[in-house]
Each structure stands twice: as C-alpha cells, then as structure tokens.
Design an enzyme around this catalytic site. Sequence first.
Site, PDB file in Angstrom:
ATOM      1  N   HIS A  43       0.870  -1.182   0.000  1.00 34.83           N
ATOM      2  CA  HIS A  43       0.000   0.000   0.000  1.00 34.83           C
ATOM      3  C   HIS A  43       0.908   1.234   0.000  1.00 34.83           C
ATOM      4  O   HIS A  43       1.315   1.710   1.066  1.00 34.83           O
ATOM      5  CB  HIS A  43      -0.902  -0.009   1.233  1.00 34.83           C
ATOM      6  CG  HIS A  43      -1.952   1.049   1.221  1.00 34.83           C
ATOM      7  ND1 HIS A  43      -3.164   0.902   1.859  1.00 34.83           N
ATOM      8  CD2 HIS A  43      -1.988   2.292   0.666  1.00 34.83           C
ATOM      9  CE1 HIS A  43      -3.883   2.001   1.696  1.00 34.83           C
ATOM     10  NE2 HIS A  43      -3.186   2.850   0.975  1.00 34.83           N
ATOM     11  N   ARG A  45       1.329   4.549   0.318  1.00 35.95           N
ATOM     12  CA  ARG A  45       0.627   5.770   0.710  1.00 35.95           C
ATOM     13  C   ARG A  45       1.389   7.020   0.261  1.00 35.95           C
ATOM     14  O   ARG A  45       2.616   6.982   0.111  1.00 35.95           O
ATOM     15  CB  ARG A  45       0.419   5.795   2.226  1.00 35.95           C
ATOM     16  CG  ARG A  45      -0.561   4.739   2.721  1.00 35.95           C
ATOM     17  CD  ARG A  45      -0.750   4.823   4.227  1.00 35.95           C
ATOM     18  NE  ARG A  45      -1.692   3.810   4.689  1.00 35.95           N
ATOM     19  CZ  ARG A  45      -3.021   3.959   4.681  1.00 35.95           C
ATOM     20  NH1 ARG A  45      -3.547   5.093   4.252  1.00 35.95           N
ATOM     21  NH2 ARG A  45      -3.802   3.001   5.118  1.00 35.95           N
ATOM     22  N   HIS A  50       5.546   3.915   4.913  1.00 33.36           N
ATOM     23  CA  HIS A  50       6.093   2.550   4.856  1.00 33.36           C
ATOM     24  C   HIS A  50       6.531   2.263   3.419  1.00 33.36           C
ATOM     25  O   HIS A  50       7.664   2.588   3.064  1.00 33.36           O
ATOM     26  CB  HIS A  50       5.138   1.493   5.438  1.00 33.36           C
ATOM     27  CG  HIS A  50       3.691   1.654   5.128  1.00 33.36           C
ATOM     28  ND1 HIS A  50       3.174   1.569   3.846  1.00 33.36           N
ATOM     29  CD2 HIS A  50       2.618   1.865   5.950  1.00 33.36           C
ATOM     30  CE1 HIS A  50       1.866   1.716   3.884  1.00 33.36           C
ATOM     31  NE2 HIS A  50       1.491   1.904   5.128  1.00 33.36           N
ATOM     32  N   GLU A  70      -2.587  -1.792  -3.332  1.00 31.12           N
ATOM     33  CA  GLU A  70      -3.816  -1.211  -2.814  1.00 31.12           C
ATOM     34  C   GLU A  70      -3.611   0.260  -2.481  1.00 31.12           C
ATOM     35  O   GLU A  70      -2.488   0.696  -2.207  1.00 31.12           O
ATOM     36  CB  GLU A  70      -4.310  -1.978  -1.584  1.00 31.12           C
ATOM     37  CG  GLU A  70      -3.343  -2.018  -0.422  1.00 31.12           C
ATOM     38  CD  GLU A  70      -3.856  -2.848   0.744  1.00 31.12           C
ATOM     39  OE1 GLU A  70      -4.705  -3.737   0.513  1.00 31.12           O
ATOM     40  OE2 GLU A  70      -3.419  -2.602   1.875  1.00 31.12           O
ATOM     41  N   THR A 100      -4.707   3.307   9.054  1.00 35.30           N
ATOM     42  CA  THR A 100      -4.957   2.080   8.310  1.00 35.30           C
ATOM     43  C   THR A 100      -6.390   2.130   7.803  1.00 35.30           C
ATOM     44  O   THR A 100      -7.169   2.996   8.213  1.00 35.30           O
ATOM     45  CB  THR A 100      -4.727   0.837   9.192  1.00 35.30           C
ATOM     46  OG1 THR A 100      -4.841  -0.343   8.376  1.00 35.30           O
ATOM     47  CG2 THR A 100      -5.729   0.767  10.337  1.00 35.30           C
ATOM     48  N   HIS A 190      -7.928  -7.559   6.788  1.00 30.79           N
ATOM     49  CA  HIS A 190      -7.865  -6.632   7.908  1.00 30.79           C
ATOM     50  C   HIS A 190      -8.090  -7.364   9.229  1.00 30.79           C
ATOM     51  O   HIS A 190      -9.162  -7.891   9.482  1.00 30.79           O
ATOM     52  CB  HIS A 190      -8.861  -5.477   7.797  1.00 30.79           C
ATOM     53  CG  HIS A 190      -8.371  -4.225   8.470  1.00 30.79           C
ATOM     54  ND1 HIS A 190      -8.276  -4.103   9.840  1.00 30.79           N
ATOM     55  CD2 HIS A 190      -7.912  -3.058   7.976  1.00 30.79           C
ATOM     56  CE1 HIS A 190      -7.802  -2.903  10.140  1.00 30.79           C
ATOM     57  NE2 HIS A 190      -7.555  -2.258   9.022  1.00 30.79           N
ATOM     58  N   ASP A 191      -7.017  -7.419  10.021  1.00 27.56           N
ATOM     59  CA  ASP A 191      -7.035  -8.034  11.351  1.00 27.56           C
ATOM     60  C   ASP A 191      -7.268  -9.536  11.345  1.00 27.56           C
ATOM     61  O   ASP A 191      -7.640 -10.119  12.375  1.00 27.56           O
ATOM     62  CB  ASP A 191      -8.061  -7.351  12.265  1.00 27.56           C
ATOM     63  CG  ASP A 191      -7.618  -5.961  12.693  1.00 27.56           C
ATOM     64  OD1 ASP A 191      -6.465  -5.586  12.386  1.00 27.56           O
ATOM     65  OD2 ASP A 191      -8.416  -5.249  13.319  1.00 27.56           O
TER      66      ASP A 191
END
Length: 240
Positions: A43, A45, A50, A70, A100, A190-191
């Site tokens: 991802h 961003r 990151h 993504e 996130t 997610h999680d």
Amino acid sequence: MTKLSVNINKIATLRNSRGEGKPSVVKAAIDSERFGAQGITVHPRPDERHITKQDVYDLTEVVTTEFNIEGYPDQRFMDIVKDVKPAQATLVPDAPDAITSNAGWDTVKHETYLKEIVEKLKSFGTRVSIFVDPDPIMVEGAYKIGADRIELYTEPYAKNYSEDKDAAVKPYIFAANKAKELGLGINAGHDLDLENLRFLKQSLPQLDEVSIGHALISDAIYLGLDNTINLYLQQLREED
C-alpha cells in the site's frame, strides 16, 4: 485453495525507522514467495511512511506470484498502476492521513466516480478489487461499477470473533453469497490472524484470497517468516 497474499508494509515501516535499508522489502517479498505465499500486497501511501513509490518499482522486478497494489485512487496511485500493471489493484477509500483502512467504499454514493476509475484500471490490464463492508448492497454496487472482485473488510469480524464467532461471520456469509451470485471474486483482509482465519475460510468456502500483513509479520518476529507463512497456509487448506 484460498490464496495467501502477504502484505509487507510493516517490513517497510521497520526499515524506515532507521533509514538504512534493513530489513529489505525486496528480500521479504522474495522470501515470502519462496516460503509459499501466493501473492505480495503493498500500500504505497502518499506520505511514504512505509512502502515507497520506489519500492513498488523495485518489487515489480522480483515478484513472481500475484502483485497486489492497494490504495486510494488519486493520480499518483493511478500512475503507479499504469506503469507497473500489477495483477490486481485494490481500491480503498482511505484519507491520506489514515493510519490504516477503517471502512469500505460506499459503492452506491460513489458509483459514477468509481466506475470511471475501474474502467481506466482495467484498460491497463489489471484486475480490480473494491474494498467493501460486508453489505450485499455495497457488493451489488461493486458489481455495477465493473469491479472484478470485492475485498471484504474484516475488522468487525475479527473484533467480535472471540465473543460470538457465528454472529461475527454472518454478515460476511450474506455478502459473499451475493458476490458469488453476481459472479464477483471474493477477497478478504484486515485483522485476520492465526486465531480467526480458519473459521472465516470454513464459513466462506468461495474465498479467493486473503491479504494479511500486521498479524503475520508480528507472528514472524517470534516464529520466523517461513514457519509463520506455512502456519497461515495451513489455516486456509480445505481439510480440517
């Protein structure tokens, strides 16, 4: 078998904390595939806290499984996907400063906008997945805008799993059934972790792919990356 795509954002977070190139996201991707991962997710961003834009281009040279990029479809993201042409682009509705992803797209409200984005991404030869809440209406909206897949936002499932796993997974079953009815592929993320992943897979047998990063990388600190990836793959196997 449901594919496991390893999200390596956290590898980049650790690297960026020192700025000395260690650990290497390229090596993490190569090793993840060598250990059995069937995809790599990033991802990139805008703030590059990151994964950086350069990371994406570097990874393009080495990823041999499915590369999934993504992000929010701003011009920067669209340019990256156009250049890289990954196997899959996953659209998330995150604000630039979001820590996130914390919600899926309202595919009804943003139908016109998303339809144009999806058409452009597909013209690059990239499969398009839309991040949605487990709501059949949002799933149908994803179908109407021309998406190839949905990615079910699983944080609510993960949060409620220990209290009542059957109730927690119920909306996801409805959403997945709607997706299957419409001919959409089904991803989830997610999680998800070693505690809740197997039950989700058992409840959604039509699940094509899960993208897992934070929990998997956290487990790898204690268990090792090779062992951890194989433990996650075991949760996704058809047999009990």
